[in-house]
Design an enzyme around this catalytic site. Structure first.
Site, short mmCIF file in Angstrom:
data_model
loop_
_atom_site.label_atom_id
_atom_site.label_comp_id
_atom_site.label_asym_id
_atom_site.label_seq_id
_atom_site.Cartn_x
_atom_site.Cartn_y
_atom_site.Cartn_z
N SER A 179 101.22 -29.72 16.83
CA SER A 179 100.63 -29.81 18.16
C SER A 179 100.03 -28.45 18.53
CB SER A 179 101.68 -30.28 19.18
OG SER A 179 101.07 -30.65 20.39
N ASP B 144 97.89 -55.68 10.56
CA ASP B 144 99.05 -55.20 9.82
C ASP B 144 98.96 -55.51 8.33
OD1 ASP B 144 101.51 -54.38 8.94
OD2 ASP B 144 102.67 -55.83 10.07
N ASP C 271 96.67 -54.06 4.36
CA ASP C 271 97.05 -53.27 3.19
C ASP C 271 97.88 -54.05 2.19
OD1 ASP C 271 99.33 -53.51 4.68
OD2 ASP C 271 99.84 -51.39 4.69
N ASP D 203 104.47 -55.06 7.60
CA ASP D 203 105.67 -54.25 7.83
C ASP D 203 105.71 -53.60 9.21
OD1 ASP D 203 103.60 -52.50 7.50
OD2 ASP D 203 104.49 -51.38 5.84
N VAL E 10 103.39 -51.68 10.41
CA VAL E 10 102.67 -50.41 10.35
C VAL E 10 101.29 -50.65 9.77
CG1 VAL E 10 102.60 -48.11 9.31
CG2 VAL E 10 104.78 -49.05 10.09
N ASP F 169 99.39 -41.33 16.77
CA ASP F 169 99.56 -40.26 17.75
C ASP F 169 98.89 -40.62 19.06
OD1 ASP F 169 99.56 -37.84 19.20
OD2 ASP F 169 99.31 -36.63 17.39
N HIS G 14 103.33 -38.60 17.83
CA HIS G 14 102.93 -37.20 17.93
C HIS G 14 103.95 -36.28 17.27
CE1 HIS G 14 100.75 -33.79 19.37
NE2 HIS G 14 101.77 -33.34 20.08
#
Length: 545
Positions: free
Chosen positions: A224, A292, A295, A299, A301, A436, A474
């Protein structure tokens, strides 16, 4: 002021005599003098003469006795913040217990405090921690978050636990606010770049005095603000560090803050345009339904959000408004949150999209009732120098350019010319979470690409590399594999001359690892090989994508 970074900064604020008298009463002191071969006893460092610096204390801290000083001692409210800070620096991510464990297992070390005064208005506090035995011969400086204003004790402890001599600074003021900037341009320069550089020079001198020789390698580790601090070092002082870890770096700082102000105005452009937080889960679920599995693994993500083509219109209310749908104005707001930020007068892009698909549950940070605090305070205290300035007065057509002019490069950190750093053999490891909600992930992507173009195509993989972390928020947190050993990765890089082709990362729930994945260099993604558990990194490989 909502901010992960607000929570990140612990409430440890000492100045002048308090630093000397109070800080060093928080842990038992080992009375037997400790001296390294060829070096000076710890206590004798108090008399060390340094330019524009006064050493205020030098004491041995016995093994396992360090506790957070002052108001933080025993304060449960401060402990999660410390844990988050340590996790962001590559430390334990197991919460307050993890941080306490690091403190409890620290070896004996020489703790040196100093006040630096490179300008007549500077009051920069630093601490340098020196392992009494087992020093690895290296130096690691650790970064800050938010507006800094305190020593980063958890990250500093993490460095010492690995055998490094460590250093941290409050950047020249106390308190996680920019209020100090009003009428104090030299203090803005201090947080902008001078405090870290001066800390680095003086820390190396202290290390040399204690150990009888300079560190063989100097490493920066920050996320950051800490990420921006590291890259600023490479821009301005390429000889300070041999290797830099820069997570979620807030470079292009003024454009970032201007974009944050503008997106908040867009969200609140009319009475019904704001999206209530109660609707975020529905938006997030719809995004996952859409993207989702792109890919090959479902999952929770999104591996590469730039491939996600989610259209908020799919959630448009077909009847009465409710928590599972969006009104027409809210559909426009959601689309704006995913879109580049543009000058309302010229249409020119000012900044890439601030938020990526997958970040929806944390939208309140940028889309809350007022702009995110670091942006608001930049304009309020640094640009307009007026504690009474209200964010409603922000002019999106002119104020970002005005801020850039007034800043004159002090906080912006926008230069992409790192050739002097790379020519010395410097290594820059960047990382950023795709989810983020504070510092735009695409800002890192764009900066990384531009630095590579400026330095030449051969720099990537040799001197520069970026690792995007799917699902990470983040600096840490989120459903992605957010825990990985950044320090080991860059140590391997320094030793071999080649950036890691993959970094092992994990995700934990209640302190138990439940998923591992490889983090891939930017331009590649982790691809499941088609057999075996999708929670085991061994079943993934990094492929172009």
């Amino acid at each position: 002021m909502n901010l992960w970074c607000r929570g990140l900064i612990t409430a440890v604020f000492f100045t002048g005599a308090l630093l000397t008298a109070a800080l060093f009463q928080t842990a038992p002191v080992q009375t037997a003098p400790i001296q390294t071969a060829g070096g000076a006893p710890c206590e004798s460092l108090a008399a060390l003469a340094l330019p524009n610096a006064t050493i205020t204390a030098a004491r041995i801290v016995a093994a396992g006795t360090f506790v957070l000083p002052g108001a933080n001692r025993g304060r449960a409210a401060g402990e999660p913040a410390a844990a988050a800070q340590a996790a962001a620096q590559g430390g334990p991510a197991a919460g307050a217990r993890g941080v306490a464990q690091v403190f409890a297992t620290l070896p004996a070390f020489c703790r040196v405090a100093a006040t630096l005064t490179p300008s007549s208005d500077s009051d920069i506090k630093i601490e340098v921690w020196l392992p009494a035995s087992g020093w690895n011969g290296k130096f690691q400086a650790v970064g800050n978050g938010g507006w800094a204003g305190t020593i980063a004790y958890p990250a500093l402890a993490q460095a010492v636990a690995r055998g490094y001599a460590g250093a941290s600074t409050d950047t020249g003021h106390t308190g996680n606010s920019a209020a100090f900037a009003v009428g104090h341009p030299e203090k803005v320069v201090d947080i902008g770049y001078r405090a870290v550089h001066e800390m680095t020079l003086q820390a190396k001198a202290i290390i040399g005095a204690f150990y009888g020789g300079a560190p063989k390698t100097s490493l920066w580790n920050g996320c950051s603000l800490g990420g921006r601090q590291g890259i600023t070092e490479a821009q301005r002082y390429p000889a300070d560090f041999d290797a830099i870890i820069a997570g979620a770096p807030a470079v292009n700082n003024i454009f970032l803050h201007g974009a944050r102000m503008m997106i908040n105005q867009t969200v609140h452009r009319s009475g019904g345009s704001d999206i209530p937080a109660a609707k975020y889960p529905a938006i997030h679920a719809a995004v996952l339904t859409s993207c989702d599995a792109l890919d090959g693994v479902k999952d929770g993500v999104i591996e590469n959000p730039t491939r996600c083509r989610f259209d908020p219109k799919v959630l448009a209310c077909q009847g009465p408004d409710g928590p599972g749908c969006l009104t027409p104005a809210q559909v426009e707001t959601a689309a704006a949150l995913y879109a580049p930020v543009r000058n309302p007068k010229t249409g020119a892009e000012i900044f890439p999209a601030l938020l990526m698909p997958g970040s929806e549950t944390d939208w309140r940070i940028l889309a809350g009732p007022e702009p995110v605090g670091t942006a608001y305070e930049t304009f309020r205290f640094v640009v307009f120098q007026d504690a009474n300035w209200d964010w409603h007065r922000f002019n999106p057509a002119t104020d970002t350019e005005l801020a850039l002019k007034k800043d004159n490069g002090v906080l912006h950190s926008g230069s992409t010319d790192l050739k002097a750093f790379f020519n010395r053999g410097g290594k820059l490891l960047m990382y950023h979470g795709w989810s983020d909600p504070q510092v735009a992930p695409l800002n890192s992507v764009n900066y990384f690409t531009s630095v590579g173009q400026t330095a030449g195509k051969n720099v990537v993989g040799k001197s520069l590399q970026l690792y995007m972390v799917p699902g990470m928020a983040h600096c840490a947190g989120g459903p992605g594999t957010d825990t990985f050993d950044k320090v080991a990765a860059i140590e391997q890089w320094v030793a071999t001359g080649k950036a890691p082709e993959a970094i092992s990362a994990s995700h934990s729930t209640a302190g138990v690892v439940d998923r591992t994945r490889p983090l891939c260099p930017y331009g590649k993604v982790a691809k499941w090989q088609g057999s075996g558990s999708t929670d085991d990194a061994a079943n993934f490989s990094c492929v172009a994508g």
